[in-house]
Design a protein around this motif. Sequence first.
Motif, PDB file in Angstrom:
ATOM      1  N   ARG A  48      30.644  69.557   7.379  1.00  0.00           N
ATOM      2  CA  ARG A  48      30.839  71.003   7.236  1.00  0.00           C
ATOM      3  C   ARG A  48      32.268  71.429   6.977  1.00  0.00           C
ATOM      4  NH1 ARG A  48      26.878  74.679   8.733  1.00  0.00           N
ATOM      5  NH2 ARG A  48      28.473  76.324   9.637  1.00  0.00           N
ATOM      6  N   ALA A  51      32.795  70.584   3.286  1.00  0.00           N
ATOM      7  CA  ALA A  51      31.974  71.274   2.241  1.00  0.00           C
ATOM      8  C   ALA A  51      32.603  72.761   2.359  1.00  0.00           C
ATOM      9  CB  ALA A  51      30.844  71.319   2.630  1.00  0.00           C
ATOM     10  N   THR A  52      33.755  72.988   3.044  1.00  0.00           N
ATOM     11  CA  THR A  52      34.420  74.375   3.174  1.00  0.00           C
ATOM     12  C   THR A  52      33.627  75.440   4.104  1.00  0.00           C
ATOM     13  OG1 THR A  52      33.626  75.632   1.223  1.00  0.00           O
ATOM     14  CG2 THR A  52      35.372  73.865   0.869  1.00  0.00           C
ATOM     15  N   LEU A  53      32.785  74.848   5.058  1.00  0.00           N
ATOM     16  CA  LEU A  53      32.160  75.816   5.637  1.00  0.00           C
ATOM     17  C   LEU A  53      32.753  75.886   6.982  1.00  0.00           C
ATOM     18  CD1 LEU A  53      28.068  74.678   5.312  1.00  0.00           C
ATOM     19  CD2 LEU A  53      29.499  76.439   4.074  1.00  0.00           C
ATOM     20  N   ARG A  76      34.671  73.938  -3.977  1.00  0.00           N
ATOM     21  CA  ARG A  76      33.158  74.424  -4.027  1.00  0.00           C
ATOM     22  C   ARG A  76      32.608  74.335  -5.421  1.00  0.00           C
ATOM     23  NH1 ARG A  76      34.973  79.446  -0.967  1.00  0.00           N
ATOM     24  NH2 ARG A  76      34.827  78.736   1.210  1.00  0.00           N
ATOM     25  N   SER A  77      33.559  74.251  -6.402  1.00  0.00           N
ATOM     26  CA  SER A  77      32.944  74.017  -7.801  1.00  0.00           C
ATOM     27  C   SER A  77      32.863  72.476  -8.202  1.00  0.00           C
ATOM     28  CB  SER A  77      33.700  74.754  -8.929  1.00  0.00           C
ATOM     29  OG  SER A  77      34.831  74.181  -8.726  1.00  0.00           O
ATOM     30  N   LEU A  81      25.700  70.350  -1.783  1.00  0.00           N
ATOM     31  CA  LEU A  81      25.610  70.084  -0.401  1.00  0.00           C
ATOM     32  C   LEU A  81      24.175  70.222   0.055  1.00  0.00           C
ATOM     33  CD1 LEU A  81      26.447  69.902   2.751  1.00  0.00           C
ATOM     34  CD2 LEU A  81      26.576  72.533   2.822  1.00  0.00           C
ATOM     35  N   THR A  82      23.614  69.282   0.342  1.00  0.00           N
ATOM     36  CA  THR A  82      22.108  69.162   0.818  1.00  0.00           C
ATOM     37  C   THR A  82      22.186  68.940   2.326  1.00  0.00           C
ATOM     38  OG1 THR A  82      21.547  68.353  -1.486  1.00  0.00           O
ATOM     39  CG2 THR A  82      20.012  67.912   0.734  1.00  0.00           C
ATOM     40  N   ALA A  87      17.818  73.881   2.577  1.00  0.00           N
ATOM     41  CA  ALA A  87      18.533  75.516   2.512  1.00  0.00           C
ATOM     42  C   ALA A  87      17.902  76.006   1.245  1.00  0.00           C
ATOM     43  CB  ALA A  87      19.943  75.367   2.686  1.00  0.00           C
ATOM     44  N   VAL A  88      16.874  76.005   0.886  1.00  0.00           N
ATOM     45  CA  VAL A  88      16.249  76.660  -0.025  1.00  0.00           C
ATOM     46  C   VAL A  88      15.509  77.878   0.091  1.00  0.00           C
ATOM     47  CG1 VAL A  88      16.223  74.971  -1.916  1.00  0.00           C
ATOM     48  CG2 VAL A  88      14.333  75.144  -0.336  1.00  0.00           C
ATOM     49  N   ASP A 145      15.616  70.778  -2.718  1.00  0.00           N
ATOM     50  CA  ASP A 145      16.880  71.155  -2.143  1.00  0.00           C
ATOM     51  C   ASP A 145      18.092  70.349  -2.783  1.00  0.00           C
ATOM     52  OD1 ASP A 145      18.449  72.454  -0.149  1.00  0.00           O
ATOM     53  OD2 ASP A 145      18.525  70.480   0.693  1.00  0.00           O
ATOM     54  N   VAL A 148      18.844  71.444  -6.247  1.00  0.00           N
ATOM     55  CA  VAL A 148      19.579  72.752  -6.208  1.00  0.00           C
ATOM     56  C   VAL A 148      20.736  72.386  -5.873  1.00  0.00           C
ATOM     57  CG1 VAL A 148      20.036  74.735  -4.805  1.00  0.00           C
ATOM     58  CG2 VAL A 148      17.602  74.426  -5.281  1.00  0.00           C
ATOM     59  N   SER A 149      21.281  71.167  -5.286  1.00  0.00           N
ATOM     60  CA  SER A 149      22.527  70.973  -5.034  1.00  0.00           C
ATOM     61  C   SER A 149      23.227  70.340  -6.122  1.00  0.00           C
ATOM     62  CB  SER A 149      22.808  70.208  -3.662  1.00  0.00           C
ATOM     63  OG  SER A 149      21.963  68.903  -3.907  1.00  0.00           O
ATOM     64  N   ARG A 153      26.130  69.918 -11.372  1.00  0.00           N
ATOM     65  CA  ARG A 153      26.583  68.429 -11.784  1.00  0.00           C
ATOM     66  C   ARG A 153      27.734  68.259 -10.783  1.00  0.00           C
ATOM     67  NH1 ARG A 153      24.821  70.727 -16.860  1.00  0.00           N
ATOM     68  NH2 ARG A 153      23.366  69.162 -17.594  1.00  0.00           N
TER      69      ARG A 153
ATOM     70  N   LYS B 100      17.946  79.664   8.606  1.00  0.00           N
ATOM     71  CA  LYS B 100      17.519  78.781   7.816  1.00  0.00           C
ATOM     72  C   LYS B 100      18.387  78.049   6.862  1.00  0.00           C
ATOM     73  CE  LYS B 100      12.919  80.629   7.386  1.00  0.00           C
ATOM     74  NZ  LYS B 100      12.383  82.056   6.949  1.00  0.00           N
ATOM     75  N   LEU B 102      20.526  78.955   4.339  1.00  0.00           N
ATOM     76  CA  LEU B 102      20.729  79.633   3.019  1.00  0.00           C
ATOM     77  C   LEU B 102      22.141  80.199   2.908  1.00  0.00           C
ATOM     78  CD1 LEU B 102      17.399  81.205   2.124  1.00  0.00           C
ATOM     79  CD2 LEU B 102      18.701  79.762   0.752  1.00  0.00           C
ATOM     80  N   ARG B 105      24.005  77.534   2.234  1.00  0.00           N
ATOM     81  CA  ARG B 105      24.077  77.033   0.721  1.00  0.00           C
ATOM     82  C   ARG B 105      24.894  77.640   0.045  1.00  0.00           C
ATOM     83  NH1 ARG B 105      22.672  73.398  -2.091  1.00  0.00           N
ATOM     84  NH2 ARG B 105      20.559  73.051  -1.426  1.00  0.00           N
ATOM     85  N   SER B 108      28.855  77.465   0.259  1.00  0.00           N
ATOM     86  CA  SER B 108      29.281  75.921  -0.313  1.00  0.00           C
ATOM     87  C   SER B 108      29.459  76.374  -2.160  1.00  0.00           C
ATOM     88  CB  SER B 108      28.466  75.049   0.250  1.00  0.00           C
ATOM     89  OG  SER B 108      27.324  74.870  -0.754  1.00  0.00           O
ATOM     90  N   PRO B 110      30.923  78.192  -5.416  1.00  0.00           N
ATOM     91  CA  PRO B 110      32.227  79.034  -5.663  1.00  0.00           C
ATOM     92  C   PRO B 110      31.726  80.393  -6.304  1.00  0.00           C
ATOM     93  CG  PRO B 110      31.514  77.589  -7.694  1.00  0.00           C
ATOM     94  CD  PRO B 110      30.344  77.417  -6.490  1.00  0.00           C
TER      95      PRO B 110
END
Lengths: 323, 267
Positions: A48, A51-53, A76-77, A81-82, A87-88, A145, A148-149, A153, B100, B102, B105, B108, B110
């Motif tokens: 975390r 991942a900058t959280l 972040r770009s 993160l999965t 988290a979908v 999920d 999505v992450s 790319r 959840k 989200l 998500r 994370s 930009p």
Amino acid sequence: MSPIIEVDGLVKHFGETRAVDGVSFAVETGSVLGLLGPNGAGKTTTVRMLATLLTPDAGRATIEGLDVVADATRVRSVIGLTGQYAAVDEKLTGRENLWMVGRLLGMDRGAADERASELLERFRLSDAGDRQVRTYSGGMRRRVDLAVSLVGRPAVLFLDEPTTGLDPVSRIEMWDVTRELVGDGTTVLLTTQYLEEADELADRIVVIDHGLVIAEGTADELKDRTGGRTLEVELTRADDLERAAGLARGLGDRRVTVDPERAALSVDVGDDTEFAAEVVARLSQSGVDIADFRLDRPSLDDVFLALTGHGTEDPTSSPEVAS
Amino acid sequence: MTAPTAPQRPRGPAALFHDGAILAWRNLVQLPRTPELLLFTLIQPIMFVLLFTYVFGGSIGQSLPPGISYAQFLIPGIMVQTLVFSTNSTAVGLADDLQKGLVDRFRSLPIARSAVLVGRICSDTVRLAMVAVVLVLVGYVVGFRFEAGLGWGVLMILVAVAFGFSMSWVMATIGLSVRDAETASTAGFVWLFPLTFVSSVFVPVTSMPGWLQVIARNNPVTLLSNLLREFTLIGRPAAGTVLPVLAWTVGIVVVFAPLAVSRYRKV
């Protein structure tokens, strides 16, 4: 190759809980690092922060040379993160989830559409793509999920316990997908409490416990650290067991244990494979009937036990602090 | 496979607008797929209007000034009550996204820092407008009319929705301060009963005991209900009735928007 992730003395405390207590490691570009440890070891907290959280209390970390605190937006770009829990958005379809993230990353509608279709196909979700995610199986959720992450790319992908709670078939599917990603050049930081998983996927393993790095190396290096190999000999007759153990002890100062139930004896041989051959030859010459024998490498479970003094499912560990 | 594209993200305030719009889309597209939300949005206001008009209307109608029907009195009030209750979904939605994963998500990615918050509140405001329109339509069935003309009617809806927008920031702060969606729902709900019932929504304030009248008269819900009634019945509002409503609407946003944003940054 230079490291793409550099972690230097990261610390995060939650009140009295020292979740991460000075963790340092580096991950080479295009490799898989397994962050291995039991529940509550500080794996998720570390990810975390990367991942900058979460903001670290001390220490620093960079990804592609970008500081995770000072350059958070640029980090972040670069990352994907999965999480442990998919988290979908359950009420969106798989395609809509992918499309939304594509749009958020700045793709125009057409490009987001195209990228969504591409990823659905790649993760074998084309048929389910237009169904709401809440109708998906556990394995499909993890795949969407992960997809999505990957929309943007990312050069670095964090997989936080990607197979926790999955059935064996879905787990192996996730492993295959991860290997493919690495084949494409993505750097992966994988956290897991499954030693088998780290062994299967990771180039290097960092073992973490109570917020501290307690060992680091390849799976083989870690296994060697517990004292190497064990010779297992199964006998045809349990009656021969004591005599066989005596013969083995007579050959050198090695630890020998017997298992009467299986009529088997095991000898710690370290890295001395010749000694193992000697034991087998001696038993056979002395008329001991050997049913089977093999040279075992220690499992990572043994490694963990040797390093920490407790197994991977230690109930006394502090609870994982997720936020 | 297409060649890797290098998407260009907008910068500054444009980024917040861009990201907020996409996240608002995300919430709105789910609306028809979430039966319970649709129920609250459409069925509940219809039920309330019908119940109050036909069950209580007979007796409460007696205490109204002559020439004003209960439907005329009720619809502006019940619009305030329903919109205020509808903002609860802001708390629930945000708490649910947090629970959840989200929010993790989105954080994370930009994207603009407050985009999740802005997206949620924008989509909820659109939903409030839908509720308001449904209420007016049902109102017309039970005898409510925009006596002062359609222009004042539209203004009534806009002012009511603006107050709902402002209350959404309170709900956002609640939703980001609790552990899960269930707690958010309860924490966002309980205080709405005294807020909306100790007011002129259903009955004239003069029918309450003296001490309660003091509270009811200064309740923003009363101030707003009365203003909306002026909009529908007379048109031009009386002096001194616009400013308090404006002050509450702006004041709540000024206090709670920074609070919600700071809660969001800490989760």
